[in-house]
Write a protein that holds these residues in place. Structure first.
Motif, PDB file in Angstrom:
ATOM      1  N   ILE A  79     -22.717  56.766  30.045  1.00  0.00           N
ATOM      2  CA  ILE A  79     -22.780  55.476  30.279  1.00  0.00           C
ATOM      3  C   ILE A  79     -22.501  55.158  31.564  1.00  0.00           C
ATOM      4  N   GLN A  80     -21.993  56.166  32.905  1.00  0.00           N
ATOM      5  CA  GLN A  80     -21.504  56.004  34.019  1.00  0.00           C
ATOM      6  C   GLN A  80     -23.324  55.854  34.540  1.00  0.00           C
ATOM      7  N   GLU A  81     -23.818  56.532  34.126  1.00  0.00           N
ATOM      8  CA  GLU A  81     -24.977  57.091  34.262  1.00  0.00           C
ATOM      9  C   GLU A  81     -25.990  55.912  34.236  1.00  0.00           C
ATOM     10  N   SER A  82     -25.897  55.272  32.905  1.00  0.00           N
ATOM     11  CA  SER A  82     -26.891  54.413  32.997  1.00  0.00           C
ATOM     12  C   SER A  82     -26.523  53.123  32.530  1.00  0.00           C
ATOM     13  N   PHE A  83     -25.374  52.638  33.495  1.00  0.00           N
ATOM     14  CA  PHE A  83     -24.942  51.108  34.354  1.00  0.00           C
ATOM     15  C   PHE A  83     -25.331  51.848  36.092  1.00  0.00           C
ATOM     16  N   ASP A 133      -9.747  57.734  23.464  1.00  0.00           N
ATOM     17  CA  ASP A 133     -11.141  57.458  23.149  1.00  0.00           C
ATOM     18  C   ASP A 133     -10.638  59.560  22.505  1.00  0.00           C
ATOM     19  N   PHE A 134     -10.800  59.662  21.019  1.00  0.00           N
ATOM     20  CA  PHE A 134      -9.772  61.676  20.855  1.00  0.00           C
ATOM     21  C   PHE A 134     -11.350  61.983  20.364  1.00  0.00           C
ATOM     22  N   GLY A 135     -12.497  61.370  19.732  1.00  0.00           N
ATOM     23  CA  GLY A 135     -13.797  61.697  19.450  1.00  0.00           C
ATOM     24  C   GLY A 135     -13.461  62.248  17.557  1.00  0.00           C
ATOM     25  N   SER A 136     -13.579  63.509  17.198  1.00  0.00           N
ATOM     26  CA  SER A 136     -13.278  63.648  16.345  1.00  0.00           C
ATOM     27  C   SER A 136     -12.023  64.542  15.734  1.00  0.00           C
ATOM     28  N   TYR A 137     -11.800  63.791  14.905  1.00  0.00           N
ATOM     29  CA  TYR A 137      -9.591  63.925  14.631  1.00  0.00           C
ATOM     30  C   TYR A 137      -9.416  65.418  14.177  1.00  0.00           C
ATOM     31  N   THR A 138     -10.596  66.169  13.425  1.00  0.00           N
ATOM     32  CA  THR A 138     -10.558  67.888  12.823  1.00  0.00           C
ATOM     33  C   THR A 138     -10.767  68.713  14.315  1.00  0.00           C
ATOM     34  N   GLY A 139     -11.032  67.963  15.589  1.00  0.00           N
ATOM     35  CA  GLY A 139     -11.296  69.071  16.603  1.00  0.00           C
ATOM     36  C   GLY A 139     -10.406  68.266  17.313  1.00  0.00           C
ATOM     37  N   ASP A 156     -11.904  49.242  32.839  1.00  0.00           N
ATOM     38  CA  ASP A 156     -11.800  50.680  33.787  1.00  0.00           C
ATOM     39  C   ASP A 156     -12.553  52.152  32.764  1.00  0.00           C
ATOM     40  N   TYR A 157     -13.167  52.544  33.236  1.00  0.00           N
ATOM     41  CA  TYR A 157     -13.506  53.997  32.083  1.00  0.00           C
ATOM     42  C   TYR A 157     -13.066  55.556  32.971  1.00  0.00           C
ATOM     43  N   TYR A 158     -12.005  55.938  32.334  1.00  0.00           N
ATOM     44  CA  TYR A 158     -11.727  57.664  32.993  1.00  0.00           C
ATOM     45  C   TYR A 158     -13.040  58.410  32.270  1.00  0.00           C
ATOM     46  N   PRO A 159     -13.763  59.212  32.752  1.00  0.00           N
ATOM     47  CA  PRO A 159     -14.567  60.629  31.914  1.00  0.00           C
ATOM     48  C   PRO A 159     -13.720  60.975  31.836  1.00  0.00           C
ATOM     49  N   ALA A 160     -13.855  62.182  30.492  1.00  0.00           N
ATOM     50  CA  ALA A 160     -13.606  63.809  30.454  1.00  0.00           C
ATOM     51  C   ALA A 160     -12.176  63.667  31.237  1.00  0.00           C
ATOM     52  N   GLY A 207     -19.197  64.607  26.778  1.00  0.00           N
ATOM     53  CA  GLY A 207     -19.603  63.664  28.039  1.00  0.00           C
ATOM     54  C   GLY A 207     -20.062  61.808  27.410  1.00  0.00           C
ATOM     55  N   ASP A 208     -19.998  61.582  27.130  1.00  0.00           N
ATOM     56  CA  ASP A 208     -20.340  60.128  26.615  1.00  0.00           C
ATOM     57  C   ASP A 208     -20.179  59.469  27.802  1.00  0.00           C
TER      58      ASP A 208
END
Length: 367
Positions: A204-208, A248-254, A224-228, A199-200
């Motif tokens: 980011i969208q809200e902070s900007f 952005d895949f986050g942690s590889y193991t998950g 361009d940023y595409y959330p979730a 949900g990062d």
């Protein structure tokens, strides 16, 4: 009815922009070795349906003199057709551009920045530029004042850069943003897609305080940023006319490792602390050696005295050296212009030197 002539690197942005404007493409020629004068002479009688003609000069092998002759011949037959010139390696003061201006061609685009090309091309196609817009091209400058870029972009269409981490909160999102910003600074159209459950991107969208465009994405600094994203919506992003899509895949193991492994370029972000290196072993346990050899490992916040030891230890079981980089910390990744190792893992996509074409137009002050 649009007819366009494009080099391979700029075909996608020209085609997608025309379609985005809702205009019909009558025909196109995509080549890096196109002879305009020969084509006009052979086909001029069959070009009456063209309402707008887009010419990418980097697609042409003609001399400047031959380009002028081709344009003059075409305009003698079809003076109502709007001609749009994309001159990615020319600058104001160039003799060819000055001559085109004198012929009444005001729709001149002088940039190799893909996003700017799209914006200017939309303007040219929809409303057209005016004398005032193009007056800077009126006069030819001296040879010393005219700058001509001696490089050409490579074909870069929908390159997926997969970024994952050896553990959660190791800097995958930070690296993705920095890399996107660096690529955007080179003139590419770039998107970053969130393909994890953090949900990062929403934060980011809200902070900007950015609004979603088409209820789908938001933009910061031309990226361009595409959330979730889910699998289907990620495929939709990859289907758009971006040069690079960073996922952005986050942690590889998950993460969805099958999709990660489909990346054209695969980056693994890791930590260099003793307690962080253990997590990297989990990645090694999940990946065959051949896959590890195709990854690029980026170690964040690494003490310079430890870098050699880490580099020496990053080998396969067969002793083959893996690609290791130590990015400098970018406090504000949205302003990044370079990421350590970028020229190694993306260098094949960056501009290459191009032999200078000989111009037959003499500059002022030349004999």
């Amino acid at each position: 009815m649009i007819y366009y002539i494009a080099s391979e690197p700029y075909n996608e942005v020209i085609r997608s922009t025309i379609e985005r404007c809702g205009l019909l493409i009558l025909n196109c020629q995509v080549s890096n070795e196109f002879f305009l004068l020969k084509h006009v002479r052979q086909n001029i009688a069959n070009m009456s349906q063209i309402e707008q003609l887009v010419i990418d000069l980097s697609a042409l092998k003609d001399t400047d003199e031959e380009i002028i002759q081709a344009v003059e011949n075409y305009r003698m037959m079809y003076d109502s057709c709007r001609i749009i010139i994309l001159a990615t390696n020319r600058r104001a003061g160039d003799g060819l551009l000055s001559h085109l201006f004198q012929l009444g061609l005001y729709n001149l685009i002088l940039t190799d920045d893909y996003l700017t090309i799209r914006q200017e091309l939309e303007c040219c196609l929809v409303s057209g530029k005016t004398f005032r817009d193009a007056v800077s091209f009126k006069d030819a400058g001296t040879a010393e004042k005219v700058l001509v870029r001696q490089e050409i972009k490579q074909v870069v269409n929908k390159v997926m850069i997969a970024v994952a981490g050896s553990q959660a909160r190791i800097g995958v999102t930070h690296t993705s943003i920095a890399l996107a910003s660096a690529l955007r600074s080179k003139g590419y159209m770039v998107a970053v897609a969130e393909y994890n459950g953090s949900g990062d991107f929403q934060r980011i969208q809200e902070s900007f305080d950015e609004n979603l465009i088409e209820k789908d994405y938001f933009s910061i600094g031309g990226v361009d940023y595409y959330p979730a994203r889910k699998e289907a919506s990620l495929a939709a992003v990859l289907g758009k006319s971006y040069n690079f899509v960073i996922v952005d895949f986050g942690s590889y193991t998950g993460c969805d490792q099958l999709t990660y492994n489909k990346g054209n370029v695969r980056l693994m972000v890791a930590g260099s602390k003793a307690w962080e290196l253990e997590n990297l072993q989990s990645v090694f346990a999940l990946c065959p050696e051949e896959m590890l050899k195709e990854m690029y490992f980026l170690f964040n916040l690494t003490y310079s005295g430890h870098q050699r030891d880490i580099r020496d230890s990053m080998t396969t079981e067969k002793g083959e050296t893996l690609a290791v980089f130590f990015p400098k910390y970018e406090a504000y990744p949205y302003n990044a212009v370079q990421v350590e190792g970028m020229d190694s893992f993306l260098g094949d996509y960056f501009p290459k030197p191009e032999p200078q074409k000989k111009s037959f137009f003499k500059r002022k002050g030349q004999a």
